[in-house]
Design an enzyme around this catalytic site. Structure first.
Site, PDB file in Angstrom:
ATOM      1  N   SER A  30     -15.885  22.311 -59.167  1.00 54.34           N
ATOM      2  CA  SER A  30     -14.977  21.518 -58.328  1.00 54.34           C
ATOM      3  C   SER A  30     -15.627  20.225 -57.836  1.00 54.34           C
ATOM      4  O   SER A  30     -14.972  19.189 -57.753  1.00 54.34           O
ATOM      5  CB  SER A  30     -14.496  22.357 -57.142  1.00 54.34           C
ATOM      6  OG  SER A  30     -15.585  22.765 -56.335  1.00 54.34           O
ATOM      7  N   CYS A  72      -9.393  28.702 -59.756  1.00 51.05           N
ATOM      8  CA  CYS A  72     -10.806  28.653 -59.343  1.00 51.05           C
ATOM      9  C   CYS A  72     -11.149  27.269 -58.789  1.00 51.05           C
ATOM     10  O   CYS A  72     -10.760  26.947 -57.680  1.00 51.05           O
ATOM     11  CB  CYS A  72     -11.703  29.068 -60.506  1.00 51.05           C
ATOM     12  SG  CYS A  72     -13.382  29.449 -60.011  1.00 51.05           S
ATOM     13  N   ARG A 115     -15.825  28.186 -51.006  1.00 54.54           N
ATOM     14  CA  ARG A 115     -16.338  27.984 -52.338  1.00 54.54           C
ATOM     15  C   ARG A 115     -17.393  29.047 -52.642  1.00 54.54           C
ATOM     16  O   ARG A 115     -18.173  29.419 -51.780  1.00 54.54           O
ATOM     17  CB  ARG A 115     -16.998  26.598 -52.311  1.00 54.54           C
ATOM     18  CG  ARG A 115     -17.197  25.930 -53.603  1.00 54.54           C
ATOM     19  CD  ARG A 115     -17.651  24.495 -53.336  1.00 54.54           C
ATOM     20  NE  ARG A 115     -18.110  23.908 -54.565  1.00 54.54           N
ATOM     21  CZ  ARG A 115     -19.306  24.113 -55.064  1.00 54.54           C
ATOM     22  NH1 ARG A 115     -20.191  24.846 -54.422  1.00 54.54           N
ATOM     23  NH2 ARG A 115     -19.642  23.570 -56.215  1.00 54.54           N
ATOM     24  N   ILE A 161     -15.346  34.376 -61.411  1.00 51.30           N
ATOM     25  CA  ILE A 161     -16.622  33.793 -61.820  1.00 51.30           C
ATOM     26  C   ILE A 161     -17.099  32.822 -60.749  1.00 51.30           C
ATOM     27  O   ILE A 161     -16.504  31.771 -60.569  1.00 51.30           O
ATOM     28  CB  ILE A 161     -16.476  33.086 -63.178  1.00 51.30           C
ATOM     29  CG1 ILE A 161     -16.068  34.115 -64.236  1.00 51.30           C
ATOM     30  CG2 ILE A 161     -17.764  32.389 -63.562  1.00 51.30           C
ATOM     31  CD1 ILE A 161     -15.593  33.504 -65.525  1.00 51.30           C
ATOM     32  N   ARG A 162     -18.133  33.224 -60.038  1.00 48.53           N
ATOM     33  CA  ARG A 162     -18.596  32.406 -58.896  1.00 48.53           C
ATOM     34  C   ARG A 162     -17.360  31.892 -58.146  1.00 48.53           C
ATOM     35  O   ARG A 162     -17.236  30.714 -57.814  1.00 48.53           O
ATOM     36  CB  ARG A 162     -19.477  31.239 -59.363  1.00 48.53           C
ATOM     37  CG  ARG A 162     -20.879  31.670 -59.769  1.00 48.53           C
ATOM     38  CD  ARG A 162     -21.712  30.515 -60.312  1.00 48.53           C
ATOM     39  NE  ARG A 162     -21.623  29.318 -59.492  1.00 48.53           N
ATOM     40  CZ  ARG A 162     -22.560  28.918 -58.631  1.00 48.53           C
ATOM     41  NH1 ARG A 162     -23.674  29.595 -58.480  1.00 48.53           N
ATOM     42  NH2 ARG A 162     -22.389  27.818 -57.948  1.00 48.53           N
ATOM     43  N   HIS A 203      -9.149  33.640 -63.294  1.00 46.41           N
ATOM     44  CA  HIS A 203      -8.888  32.836 -64.504  1.00 46.41           C
ATOM     45  C   HIS A 203      -7.960  33.541 -65.492  1.00 46.41           C
ATOM     46  O   HIS A 203      -8.438  34.087 -66.492  1.00 46.41           O
ATOM     47  CB  HIS A 203     -10.214  32.557 -65.223  1.00 46.41           C
ATOM     48  CG  HIS A 203     -11.172  31.741 -64.428  1.00 46.41           C
ATOM     49  ND1 HIS A 203     -11.083  30.376 -64.351  1.00 46.41           N
ATOM     50  CD2 HIS A 203     -12.240  32.090 -63.685  1.00 46.41           C
ATOM     51  CE1 HIS A 203     -12.061  29.913 -63.588  1.00 46.41           C
ATOM     52  NE2 HIS A 203     -12.782  30.936 -63.168  1.00 46.41           N
ATOM     53  N   GLU A 212      -6.369  32.246 -67.694  1.00 48.20           N
ATOM     54  CA  GLU A 212      -6.426  31.516 -68.976  1.00 48.20           C
ATOM     55  C   GLU A 212      -7.462  32.090 -69.931  1.00 48.20           C
ATOM     56  O   GLU A 212      -7.419  31.782 -71.125  1.00 48.20           O
ATOM     57  CB  GLU A 212      -6.699  30.024 -68.720  1.00 48.20           C
ATOM     58  CG  GLU A 212      -8.119  29.645 -68.288  1.00 48.20           C
ATOM     59  CD  GLU A 212      -8.394  29.806 -66.791  1.00 48.20           C
ATOM     60  OE1 GLU A 212      -7.558  30.419 -66.101  1.00 48.20           O
ATOM     61  OE2 GLU A 212      -9.457  29.334 -66.340  1.00 48.20           O
TER      62      GLU A 212
END
Lengths: 303, 191
Positions: free
Chosen positions: B44, B74, B103, B132-133, B169, B171
């Protein structure tokens, strides 16, 4: 007898999807080598998507010689404390205890790297044993597939680290992508032979032949020193770029780092690349790969 | 599709599979012809910098205020949040979602995980979600609605008018229902 079954709602850590997934999120980005927390700060401010924490950049390892090992945990801690972006760190090829240490330190990715002195000239690390993901170097498709078989969740083409000479990086990304294209045109009987020649499992070879790409993200590394170098790697099909010595061995690291980030995003727009290439000062002096005697080339480490 | 950095090709593939026509956006002039925007997973802080450097951030803020449908995953969720917690120094978001997002809320990569989530808005079949993180929605303002929570109650998917955001995610898991849900918003918004 009690049979323990995993409930479907249980959280699953360290799966292939989670490991490969982080690399997916780094795509279109630049991962920068840093040797101090101050350099890590510059890298993050310039727009690095992750940093690689190490004790000496490859150019210095090359110049100073000696055995290159995993960094001091204090150094890695200080870099993790400094930045918000993911932190990677290098372990020697085959040195699974260095990898165990990096995992407990809480880095986000381990690079089993030919830039350090190999600890095992026969075996690479069994990367399936770890929760933390690994990136490994490769010069050919066969090498990439052998690393993926051992559990690597990301591949970087090796290039020749610490030179500022991009020719080997070009050769390796072209080789890997060329070999993938060749697989795509093969019939099944030819794929059995290809798997044998690549020294990789048939199933993996067949998967790549049908999808036309590696099952993991492919970055390029080794000799990238300018925004144009980075954009060229992207145009040749890399998912992103590692820059090692190219930034902090150059005259104006802040500006060069930011320029390389922009060149990777706009890799297909020569106007933008021209704009960011202006006034960057001196690039790293570098060394031509052809001037390095074969035994001193890092890319030949790993097999 | 915002294509500054991250896994935008995966998103674009899902949207195309669902019949949408997809453009990759990196410049302000490419915003004009959009019916909706997806902000992918990625870093980001990098997206924020590039969006500001290349003059995309302000037009995007205006478009979001003007009702442009946007879906963020995310990093994209972080970009859509009004407030970022634990952001990089000086990190800005585009805003729009009345939430505060933390975050990298779970820690380093070894704390990344996948799990099943019940999301009634998308049907009875659970959503298999990869974190993921990942960020979490720490504070939910009155204008935003939670769509999904973890077992411990932390919110990981939100909706507010034409805006949709997930910490995870879809996707990369072959989960098409979020994108389909988002495309329905576009169709409604276009009427």
């Amino acid at each position: 007898m009690v049979v323990m079954t995993e409930s479907t709602s249980a959280e699953q850590f360290g799966s292939s999807r989670v490991k490969r997934g982080l690399a997916e999120m780094l795509k279109g980005g630049v991962i920068m080598d840093v040797v101090t927390a101050a350099q890590a700060r510059i890298a993050e401010d310039a727009g690095a998507v992750a940093v690689m924490a190490l004790e000496r950049v490859p150019a210095d390892i090359r110049a100073q010689g000696g055995v290159a090992r995993m960094s001091d945990p204090d150094l890695i801690d200080s870099i993790i404390a400094e930045v918000n972006i993911p932190v990677m760190a290098k372990t020697r090829i085959g040195h699974f205890v260095e990898a165990q240490i990096l995992e407990v330190l809480g880095v986000d990715y381990i690079d089993e790297s030919e830039v350090l002195s190999p600890a095992d000239y026969v075996n690479h690390i069994d990367k399936w044993n770890f929760t933390i993901p690994f990136v490994c170097g490769a010069t050919t498709l066969g090498e990439a597939l052998r690393r993926i078989t051992e559990g690597a969740a990301m591949i970087r083409s090796k290039g020749e680290a610490g030179t500022g000479d991009v020719s080997e990086a070009t050769k390796h990304i072209r080789t890997i992508n060329g070999e993938i294209k060749r697989l795509s045109s093969m019939s099944r009987d030819e794929l059995y032979v290809a798997a044998k020649e690549l020294q990789a499992p048939y199933e993996l070879v067949a998967e790549i032949a049908s999808t036309g790409k590696l099952p993991v993200v492919l970055f390029t590394a080794g000799g990238v020193a300018t925004p144009a170098d980075a954009a060229m790697m992207m145009q040749l099909g890399a998912d992103g770029v590692f820059v090692g010595s190219g930034i902090f061995k150059a005259g104006n690291p802040e500006q060069r780092a930011a320029a390389i980030v922009k060149a990777v995003t706009f890799y297909d727009d020569a106007k933008v690349i021209a704009g960011v290439s202006r006034g960057l000062g001196e690039a790293m002096v570098g060394i031509n790969v052809s001037d390095i005697p074969a035994p001193h080339r890092l890319a030949t480490r790993g097999w | 599709m915002l294509a500054l950095q991250g896994d935008f090709r995966e998103h674009a593939q899902v949207l195309r599979d669902l019949g949408a026509s997809v453009d990759l956006v990196r410049r302000p002039e490419e915003l004009d012809r959009l019916d909706g925007l997806v902000i992918p997973g990625g870093e980001s802080s990098v997206m924020d910098k590039l969006a500001r450097t290349f003059g995309l951030a302000e037009p995007l803020r205006a478009a979001i205020r003007g009702g442009l449908p946007v879906y963020g995953t995310c990093a994209g969720l972080i970009m859509l949040a009004d407030t970022i917690l634990d952001g990089m120094n000086g990190q800005q978001s585009l805003g729009g979602l009345d939430i505060a997002v933390r975050r990298n809320a779970f820690g380093s990569q070894t704390a990344s995980f996948e799990t099943d989530l019940d999301i009634p808005a998308l049907g009875v079949k659970p959503v298999h979600a990869v974190f993921i993180r990942a960020p979490v929605v720490e504070t939910l303002g009155p204008r935003a609605t939670a769509l999904a929570t973890l077992d411990d109650g932390r919110c990981v998917a939100v909706e507010q008018g034409n805006l949709l955001g997930t910490s995870f995610h879809p996707e990369i898991t072959g989960e098409y229902r979020f994108h389909r849900y988002f495309l329905q918003k576009l169709v409604v918004a276009a009427r």
